[in-house]
Write a protein that holds these residues in place. Sequence first.
Motif, short mmCIF file in Angstrom:
data_model
loop_
_atom_site.label_atom_id
_atom_site.label_comp_id
_atom_site.label_asym_id
_atom_site.label_seq_id
_atom_site.Cartn_x
_atom_site.Cartn_y
_atom_site.Cartn_z
N GLY A 179 2.26 9.58 -10.22
CA GLY A 179 1.39 9.65 -11.39
C GLY A 179 0.59 10.94 -11.42
O GLY A 179 0.46 11.58 -12.48
N ILE A 180 0.07 11.35 -10.29
CA ILE A 180 -0.71 12.59 -10.21
C ILE A 180 0.18 13.80 -10.52
O ILE A 180 -0.22 14.70 -11.27
CB ILE A 180 -1.40 12.73 -8.83
N THR A 201 1.02 6.36 -7.06
CA THR A 201 -0.13 7.21 -7.36
C THR A 201 0.23 8.68 -7.24
O THR A 201 -0.15 9.49 -8.10
CB THR A 201 -1.32 6.84 -6.45
N ILE A 203 1.86 1.61 -3.55
CA ILE A 203 0.72 2.05 -4.36
C ILE A 203 0.49 3.55 -4.18
O ILE A 203 0.28 4.28 -5.16
CB ILE A 203 -0.54 1.23 -4.00
N VAL A 204 0.56 4.02 -2.94
CA VAL A 204 0.38 5.45 -2.68
C VAL A 204 1.51 6.25 -3.34
O VAL A 204 1.27 7.28 -3.99
CB VAL A 204 0.28 5.74 -1.17
N THR A 237 2.79 8.71 -16.51
CA THR A 237 1.60 8.45 -15.69
C THR A 237 1.02 7.09 -16.03
O THR A 237 0.63 6.33 -15.13
CB THR A 237 0.54 9.55 -15.90
N PHE A 263 3.09 4.36 -14.35
CA PHE A 263 2.80 4.21 -12.92
C PHE A 263 1.43 3.58 -12.72
O PHE A 263 1.25 2.72 -11.87
CB PHE A 263 2.89 5.56 -12.20
N GLY A 264 0.47 3.99 -13.53
CA GLY A 264 -0.89 3.43 -13.43
C GLY A 264 -0.92 1.95 -13.76
O GLY A 264 -1.61 1.18 -13.11
N VAL A 270 0.50 0.03 -10.76
CA VAL A 270 -0.47 -0.04 -9.66
C VAL A 270 -1.56 -1.04 -10.00
O VAL A 270 -1.96 -1.87 -9.17
CB VAL A 270 -1.07 1.36 -9.36
N THR A 271 -2.05 -0.99 -11.23
CA THR A 271 -3.11 -1.91 -11.65
C THR A 271 -2.65 -3.37 -11.57
O THR A 271 -3.39 -4.23 -11.08
CB THR A 271 -3.56 -1.57 -13.09
N TRP A 274 0.82 -1.21 0.00
CA TRP A 274 0.00 0.00 0.00
C TRP A 274 0.86 1.26 0.00
O TRP A 274 0.50 2.26 -0.65
CB TRP A 274 -0.99 -0.01 1.16
#
Length: 126
Positions: free
Chosen positions: A28-29, A25, A21-22, A50, A53-54, A57-58, A18
Amino acid sequence: MSHSEAGVDTESLTPLHWIGIVAATVSGIVHVVLGVQVGGALGISFFVATLGFGAGVTAIIAGYRRRLTYALGIPFTGGQIVLWYVINFVTGTYSFPADIGTYGAVDKIAQIVLIVVLAVLLYRES
């Protein structure tokens, strides 16, 4: 429908997952924001990052080839750091560390955390 039927495997995720993942994210943002601000070809490269990174995470959330995702995520994220430094400070007009900026600091901290997390997860699963 269970989580595994929906392509989601959050039950096997640890707190370390987690954190990664954070961190991914957040990076990516930041890349989306910078892509909008910069525009042009460089802006498109931010959007491509982005997507990387997405995708990572996926894959982690879906439980898809996690070990491979960890292994690919380390050089991908490290490459982001190297490119940022070269573009901004080696060939660019900015001065390191005075011109890192808020987005740069947030992004690089998130990316360093992500690399550490990925390395630990890769080591634990070897």
